[in-house]
Design an enzyme around this catalytic site. Structure first.
Site, PDB file in Angstrom:
ATOM      1  N   ASP A   1     -32.395   6.278 -37.916  1.00  0.00           N
ATOM      2  CA  ASP A   1     -32.427   6.194 -36.440  1.00  0.00           C
ATOM      3  C   ASP A   1     -31.549   5.035 -35.952  1.00  0.00           C
ATOM      4  O   ASP A   1     -30.791   5.166 -34.988  1.00  0.00           O
ATOM      5  CB  ASP A   1     -33.860   5.957 -35.933  1.00  0.00           C
ATOM      6  CG  ASP A   1     -34.710   7.217 -36.014  1.00  0.00           C
ATOM      7  OD1 ASP A   1     -34.159   8.270 -36.377  1.00  0.00           O
ATOM      8  OD2 ASP A   1     -35.909   7.129 -35.722  1.00  0.00           O
TER       9      ASP A   1
ATOM     10  N   ASN B   1     -31.361   8.098 -44.849  1.00  0.00           N
ATOM     11  CA  ASN B   1     -32.786   8.389 -44.613  1.00  0.00           C
ATOM     12  C   ASN B   1     -33.584   8.285 -45.908  1.00  0.00           C
ATOM     13  O   ASN B   1     -34.656   7.686 -45.947  1.00  0.00           O
ATOM     14  CB  ASN B   1     -32.953   9.815 -44.065  1.00  0.00           C
ATOM     15  CG  ASN B   1     -32.714   9.893 -42.569  1.00  0.00           C
ATOM     16  OD1 ASN B   1     -32.846   8.899 -41.874  1.00  0.00           O
ATOM     17  ND2 ASN B   1     -32.350  11.070 -42.089  1.00  0.00           N
TER      18      ASN B   1
ATOM     19  N   ASP C   1     -26.687  14.553 -37.110  1.00  0.00           N
ATOM     20  CA  ASP C   1     -25.774  13.407 -37.266  1.00  0.00           C
ATOM     21  C   ASP C   1     -24.363  13.816 -36.846  1.00  0.00           C
ATOM     22  O   ASP C   1     -23.382  13.275 -37.340  1.00  0.00           O
ATOM     23  CB  ASP C   1     -25.774  12.916 -38.729  1.00  0.00           C
ATOM     24  CG  ASP C   1     -25.337  14.002 -39.709  1.00  0.00           C
ATOM     25  OD1 ASP C   1     -25.352  15.192 -39.324  1.00  0.00           O
ATOM     26  OD2 ASP C   1     -24.944  13.667 -40.840  1.00  0.00           O
TER      27      ASP C   1
ATOM     28  N   ASP D   1     -18.878  13.812 -37.702  1.00  0.00           N
ATOM     29  CA  ASP D   1     -20.109  13.938 -38.485  1.00  0.00           C
ATOM     30  C   ASP D   1     -20.224  12.727 -39.426  1.00  0.00           C
ATOM     31  O   ASP D   1     -19.253  12.371 -40.102  1.00  0.00           O
ATOM     32  CB  ASP D   1     -20.056  15.250 -39.296  1.00  0.00           C
ATOM     33  CG  ASP D   1     -21.363  15.556 -39.976  1.00  0.00           C
ATOM     34  OD1 ASP D   1     -22.127  16.390 -39.452  1.00  0.00           O
ATOM     35  OD2 ASP D   1     -21.629  14.957 -41.040  1.00  0.00           O
TER      36      ASP D   1
HETATM   37  N1  LIG Z   1     -33.273   9.277 -39.033  1.00  0.00           N
HETATM   38  C1  LIG Z   1     -32.987  10.447 -38.448  1.00  0.00           C
HETATM   39  N2  LIG Z   1     -32.601  11.486 -39.218  1.00  0.00           N
HETATM   40  C2  LIG Z   1     -32.310  12.651 -38.603  1.00  0.00           C
HETATM   41  C3  LIG Z   1     -32.414  12.804 -37.221  1.00  0.00           C
HETATM   42  N3  LIG Z   1     -32.069  14.073 -36.927  1.00  0.00           N
HETATM   43  C4  LIG Z   1     -31.754  14.674 -38.085  1.00  0.00           C
HETATM   44  N4  LIG Z   1     -31.896  13.833 -39.108  1.00  0.00           N
HETATM   45  C5  LIG Z   1     -31.620  14.069 -40.540  1.00  0.00           C
HETATM   46  O1  LIG Z   1     -30.225  14.078 -40.675  1.00  0.00           O
HETATM   47  C6  LIG Z   1     -29.897  14.724 -41.887  1.00  0.00           C
HETATM   48  C7  LIG Z   1     -28.636  15.520 -41.720  1.00  0.00           C
HETATM   49  O2  LIG Z   1     -28.321  16.023 -42.970  1.00  0.00           O
HETATM   50  P1  LIG Z   1     -26.958  16.740 -43.306  1.00  0.00           P
HETATM   51  O3  LIG Z   1     -26.584  17.608 -42.154  1.00  0.00           O
HETATM   52  O4  LIG Z   1     -27.071  17.347 -44.647  1.00  0.00           O
HETATM   53  O5  LIG Z   1     -25.911  15.573 -43.284  1.00  0.00           O
HETATM   54  P2  LIG Z   1     -25.372  14.615 -44.425  1.00  0.00           P
HETATM   55  O6  LIG Z   1     -26.433  14.069 -45.289  1.00  0.00           O
HETATM   56  O7  LIG Z   1     -24.558  13.623 -43.653  1.00  0.00           O
HETATM   57  O8  LIG Z   1     -24.457  15.528 -45.274  1.00  0.00           O
HETATM   58  P3  LIG Z   1     -22.910  15.712 -45.098  1.00  0.00           P
HETATM   59  O9  LIG Z   1     -22.716  15.992 -43.639  1.00  0.00           O
HETATM   60  O10 LIG Z   1     -22.536  16.858 -45.956  1.00  0.00           O
HETATM   61  O11 LIG Z   1     -22.232  14.438 -45.465  1.00  0.00           O
HETATM   62  C8  LIG Z   1     -31.109  15.560 -42.268  1.00  0.00           C
HETATM   63  O12 LIG Z   1     -31.688  14.952 -43.403  1.00  0.00           O
HETATM   64  C9  LIG Z   1     -32.035  15.417 -41.047  1.00  0.00           C
HETATM   65  O13 LIG Z   1     -33.392  15.382 -41.430  1.00  0.00           O
HETATM   66  C10 LIG Z   1     -32.841  11.687 -36.449  1.00  0.00           C
HETATM   67  O14 LIG Z   1     -32.939  11.726 -35.216  1.00  0.00           O
HETATM   68  N5  LIG Z   1     -33.114  10.530 -37.094  1.00  0.00           N
END
Ligand SMILES: Nc1nc2c(ncn2[C@@H]2O[C@H](COP(=O)(O)OP(=O)(O)OP(=O)(O)O)[C@@H](O)[C@H]2O)c(=O)[nH]1
Length: 301
Positions: free
Chosen positions: A192, A183, A218, A175
């Site tokens: 992306d 983002n 992610d 992860d």
């Molecule tokens: N740019 C982009 N963002 C995405 C995509 N799919 C999901 N996301 C974003 O990925 C983020 C995942 O957030 P979290 O699961 O909280 O992950 P994190 O910020 O790494 O938090 P921790 O895992 O606790 O470190 C969310 O803000 C989603 O909106 C994508 O295909 N492209």
């Protein structure tokens, strides 16, 4: 009223001129007596005339064509056969004009004891579209990595195989740390780009037998065949360092990432793909609780 030969010929001509398929008229000895090209504009019918039809094909295909003709004469039912034709495999078909590989969906019908019709339709385009649809259904469109659906199919098959042959295998759940910050700070396009760069790096890094997929936002999963717990931790450490060393150019900034990884290894014959994945997720959770850029393995392994 009996059908005169010329009436029959007229009807056959009218029908075959309306068909898209190639129609080859054969006698009971399997010799070509007439050919209609249908939509196959490349086909020069004269090359096939008077030839024993099955001899126009390579030996592996011709045996099937002979059997198809025999069954059609014996059963009076249409006999189907799928024939993959490559111009390199038949000098005769190449001489008849075939230049591209085709997949023929063929039928042989016995008209009476002395005549048969061999009818072929090229379905190579349909096959290619089908293959493309299968590929699309298995891939994440953003990164090109395998998606979760493809992953679960492979994991279940691979774990069943490992158990049957008494092999070991491990899973890594990976992860990206604080991905949502990328983002929110640099925009979704930057996020992306990070996902694409990480997948690209992982595809270059992984061994051929490993299976790597995007699991969710992610999060990614790597399946490691014939890998025990200690070896999985070494692989996880290499992934951790790979991510840490990535430099991802986006517009005028260079983005950096770290990952947390949870590892789990097949334990016994009761273990399922879902169980191992769940343990990898639990270990990932522990790694995340402890901070970022960390690996957690199985405590009792
Ligand atoms: N740019 C982009 N963002 C995405 C995509 N799919 C999901 N996301 C974003 O990925 C983020 C995942 O957030 P979290 O699961 O909280 O992950 P994190 O910020 O790494 O938090 P921790 O895992 O606790 O470190 C969310 O803000 C989603 O909106 C994508 O295909 N492209």
């Amino acid at each position: 009223m009996a059908d005169s030969g010329s009436n029959y010929q007229q009807r056959f001509d009218a029908l075959s001129s309306a068909l898209e398929q190639i129609v080859v008229h054969l006698n009971a000895a399997g010799e070509v007596t007439d050919v209609r090209a249908g939509d196959a504009q490349w086909l020069h019918p004269d090359v096939l005339l008077t030839r024993t039809f099955s001899s126009l094909f390579s030996s592996d295909i011709s045996a099937h064509i002979d059997a198809q003709i025999e069954s059609a004469l014996a059963s009076r039912e249409p006999q189907k056969l799928l024939v993959s034709m490559n111009p390199e495999h038949s000098l005769d078909w190449r001489e008849a004009g075939l230049t591209d590989a085709q997949v023929w969906d063929t039928r042989v019908v016995a008209v009476n004891d002395d005549e048969l019709l061999w009818i072929a339709r090229d379905i190579a385009d349909a096959k290619r579209s089908e293959q493309k649809a299968i590929t699309l259904a298995q891939r994440d469109p953003l990164t090109g990595a395998y998606n979760r659906r493809a992953l679960m199919t492979i994991l279940k098959q691979s774990v069943a195989q490992a158990k049957r042959y008494d092999w070991v295998c491990s899973f890594l759940k990976i992860d990206i740390d604080h991905f949502s910050d990328i983002n929110s700070t640099h925009g979704l396009d930057a996020g992306d780009r990070v996902l694409q760069a990480f997948v690209q790096a992982m595809q270059n890094f992984k061994r051929t037998a490993d299976f790597f997929a995007r699991f969710s936002d992610d999060a990614f999963v790597m399946f490691l065949p014939e890998t025990n717990h200690d070896q999985a931790l070494l692989a996880a450490e290499r992934v951790r360092r790979l991510a840490e060393n990535l430099e991802i150019d986006f517009e005028d900034v260079t983005l950096k990432i770290t990952v947390c990884i949870g590892s789990a290894t097949l334990q016994d014959t009761e273990d399922s793909a879902e169980d191992i994945l769940k343990r990898a997720e639990e270990n990932l959770f522990i790694a995340k609780q402890s901070g970022s850029n960390r690996i957690e393995g199985e405590s009792d392994a």
